[in-house]
Design an enzyme around this catalytic site. Structure first.
Site, PDB file in Angstrom:
ATOM      1  N   GLU A 106      49.565 -47.789 -23.978  1.00  0.00           N
ATOM      2  CA  GLU A 106      50.051 -47.569 -25.352  1.00  0.00           C
ATOM      3  C   GLU A 106      48.908 -47.328 -26.337  1.00  0.00           C
ATOM      4  OE1 GLU A 106      52.555 -51.171 -25.410  1.00  0.00           O
ATOM      5  OE2 GLU A 106      54.242 -49.816 -25.738  1.00  0.00           O
ATOM      6  N   HIS A 151      49.927 -54.509 -31.219  1.00  0.00           N
ATOM      7  CA  HIS A 151      51.302 -54.102 -30.900  1.00  0.00           C
ATOM      8  C   HIS A 151      51.918 -55.218 -30.073  1.00  0.00           C
ATOM      9  CE1 HIS A 151      54.794 -52.324 -29.227  1.00  0.00           C
ATOM     10  NE2 HIS A 151      54.267 -52.292 -28.006  1.00  0.00           N
ATOM     11  N   HIS A 154      55.976 -57.485 -29.059  1.00  0.00           N
ATOM     12  CA  HIS A 154      57.437 -57.460 -29.007  1.00  0.00           C
ATOM     13  C   HIS A 154      57.994 -58.790 -29.529  1.00  0.00           C
ATOM     14  CE1 HIS A 154      56.955 -54.573 -25.292  1.00  0.00           C
ATOM     15  NE2 HIS A 154      56.549 -54.015 -26.406  1.00  0.00           N
ATOM     16  N   HIS A 164      62.110 -51.147 -29.357  1.00  0.00           N
ATOM     17  CA  HIS A 164      60.837 -51.383 -28.676  1.00  0.00           C
ATOM     18  C   HIS A 164      60.119 -52.630 -29.199  1.00  0.00           C
ATOM     19  CE1 HIS A 164      56.720 -49.457 -27.370  1.00  0.00           C
ATOM     20  NE2 HIS A 164      56.823 -50.732 -27.059  1.00  0.00           N
TER      21      HIS A 164
END
Ligand SMILES: [Zn+2]
Length: 221
Positions: free
Chosen positions: A81, A100, A102, A163
């Site tokens: 990513e 980044h 989740h 996402h």
């Protein structure tokens, strides 16, 4: 430009491990998900590798890439990513670190097609303001970076449809605090709606909070 500039390579590698473990412990990076990066200089980034638990990372696992994402140093392969990170650095000279992850409640908002756009608590106005939702894009493809472009200049955190979230700042600590705040605001918005009586701040109150934020930033200088 970036506070992390004065930190040595060894310190930055250890910082990445420390914040990775913290994010893992918070439940924001289950399995091998999530990734972090810091800017080393005008040409290079230090990034977490692909396919590893953020609980297990060691300083030597980090990978150095250039601003096109080309591998320069490190035995491991960079996160798939990485393009998301590259795009943020490209559009924001002031950014020294990108995270980044989740986080579960913020990701649930992103799965429900909702950004964090309601100004419910004062903290939302004083910190991130609106956290927009970027359109759906398949992970690991250039589509993700493209979906973020419209929001990067004007926002410090963005939700990614179905996402997760991305947050960034001058330092890894600031990027971490912003990611933490994203999940906190999502939690408040969820519960306020569950209570059935969410009251958004009025325009006038928001303006007063903007003024208070400006005063706070001035004093902090
Ligand atoms: Zn992801």
């Amino acid at each position: 430009m970036v506070d992390d500039e004065c930190r040595t390579m060894g310190e930055l590698r250890r910082d990445l491990c420390r914040f990775s473990r913290l994010l893992h412990r918070l439940g924001f990076m289950p399995g091998t998900s999530g990734n972090l990066s810091v800017r080393l200089d005008r040409e290079r980034l230090l990034v977490t590798p692909t396919g590893m638990s953020k609980f297990q990372l060691r300083p030597d696992d980090m990978v150095i890439v250039d601003l096109e994402g080309r591998h320069l140093e490190g035995a491991r392969k960079v996160t798939s990513e990485v393009s998301m990170h590259l795009t943020v650095y490209h559009f924001r000279d002031d950014v020294g670190a990108v995270i980044h992850s989740h986080p579960p409640i913020a990701t649930a908002f992103a799965c429900a097609g909702r950004g964090l756009e309601q100004m419910l608590c004062q903290e939302a106005v004083m910190t991130l303001g609106v956290v927009p939702l970027a359109r759906y894009a398949t992970t690991g493809t250039g589509e993700v970076a493209a979906s973020l472009v419209p929001y990067i200049p004007g926002h410090d955190a963005i939700l990614l449809a179905n996402h997760g979230a991305v947050a960034y700042g001058g330092t890894l600590l600031q990027a971490f605090q912003r990611m933490e705040t994203v999940e906190h605001l999502a939690q408040i918005e969820l519960v306020a709606h569950q209570l059935g009586a969410a009251r958004t701040l009025k325009q006038e109150q928001i303006k007063e909070l903007h003024d208070a934020k400006a005063r706070y930033l001035m004093n902090a200088q």
